[in-house]
Design a protein around this motif. Structure first.
Motif, short mmCIF file in Angstrom:
data_model
loop_
_atom_site.label_atom_id
_atom_site.label_comp_id
_atom_site.label_asym_id
_atom_site.label_seq_id
_atom_site.Cartn_x
_atom_site.Cartn_y
_atom_site.Cartn_z
N VAL A 67 68.11 75.27 -65.41
CA VAL A 67 67.49 74.90 -64.13
C VAL A 67 66.47 73.78 -64.33
CG1 VAL A 67 65.96 75.75 -62.31
CG2 VAL A 67 67.93 77.10 -63.01
N CYS A 68 65.69 73.87 -65.42
CA CYS A 68 64.74 72.78 -65.71
C CYS A 68 65.48 71.47 -65.98
CB CYS A 68 63.87 73.16 -66.89
SG CYS A 68 62.65 74.42 -66.51
N LEU A 74 67.64 65.56 -61.43
CA LEU A 74 67.54 65.23 -60.01
C LEU A 74 66.27 64.47 -59.66
CD1 LEU A 74 68.91 68.49 -58.35
CD2 LEU A 74 70.07 66.30 -58.65
N THR A 75 65.22 64.63 -60.45
CA THR A 75 63.96 63.95 -60.16
C THR A 75 63.78 62.66 -60.93
OG1 THR A 75 62.81 65.25 -61.83
CG2 THR A 75 62.77 66.09 -59.57
N LEU A 100 73.81 66.05 -65.69
CA LEU A 100 73.63 66.99 -64.58
C LEU A 100 74.66 68.12 -64.65
CD1 LEU A 100 72.15 67.77 -61.99
CD2 LEU A 100 73.79 66.38 -60.75
N TYR A 101 75.91 67.76 -64.89
CA TYR A 101 76.96 68.78 -64.98
C TYR A 101 76.73 69.70 -66.18
CZ TYR A 101 79.16 65.63 -61.69
OH TYR A 101 79.41 64.83 -60.62
N ALA A 102 76.28 69.14 -67.29
CA ALA A 102 76.02 69.96 -68.47
C ALA A 102 74.90 70.96 -68.20
CB ALA A 102 75.65 69.07 -69.66
N ASN A 103 73.87 70.54 -67.48
CA ASN A 103 72.77 71.45 -67.16
C ASN A 103 73.19 72.52 -66.16
OD1 ASN A 103 70.60 70.48 -68.79
ND2 ASN A 103 70.58 68.66 -67.52
N ILE A 104 74.09 72.17 -65.25
CA ILE A 104 74.63 73.19 -64.33
C ILE A 104 75.41 74.24 -65.11
CG2 ILE A 104 76.30 73.57 -62.47
CD1 ILE A 104 75.40 70.85 -61.32
#
Length: 122
Positions: A67-68, A74-75, A100-104
């Motif tokens: 999530v972080c 995103l920021t 982004l996809y990896a963090n999801i």
């Protein structure tokens, strides 16, 4: 009520006690009704509880890291609370451009680990 003291007519040993409730079975002294008379079951249950706790904590930490990382992506990178996500996604060649996809996926993996830890039977 002890076995051998009227009512219920059970032939029991002097150390046995009757358990009141829907199942009026005789419980041997020193052994609980859930152990089935096996020795070492308490140690096994404690080990499973410890493993469940480790899985829960690991899943929570992995989900928080994911999530972080999502917030950081995103920021635009100003959310630098967790630098671990940068190490995971920026230094792996096949994840370039897909941070982004990896963090999801990392956050979802943490959630899956927590769900699996709840399904482990004692």
């Amino acid at each position: 009520m002890y076995a051998g003291e009227g009512g219920g007519g059970g032939a029991g040993r002097p150390g046995d006690t009757k358990v009141a409730g829907p199942d009026t079975s005789v419980v041997r002294e020193g052994r609980g009704p859930d152990t089935g008379g096996r020795r070492g079951t308490g140690r096994r249950l404690a080990m499973i509880d410890g493993m469940k706790r480790i899985l829960e904590v690991t899943g929570f930490l992995v989900m928080v890291i994911g999530v972080c990382g999502i917030l950081r992506e995103l920021t635009g990178g100003w959310f630098k609370l967790m630098g671990v996500t940068r190490l995971l996604t920026d230094h792996v060649w096949f994840l370039e451009g897909r941070e982004l996809y990896a963090n999801i996926v990392i956050a979802a993996l943490g959630l899956v680990i927590m769900v699996v830890s709840d399904r482990v039977k004692a």
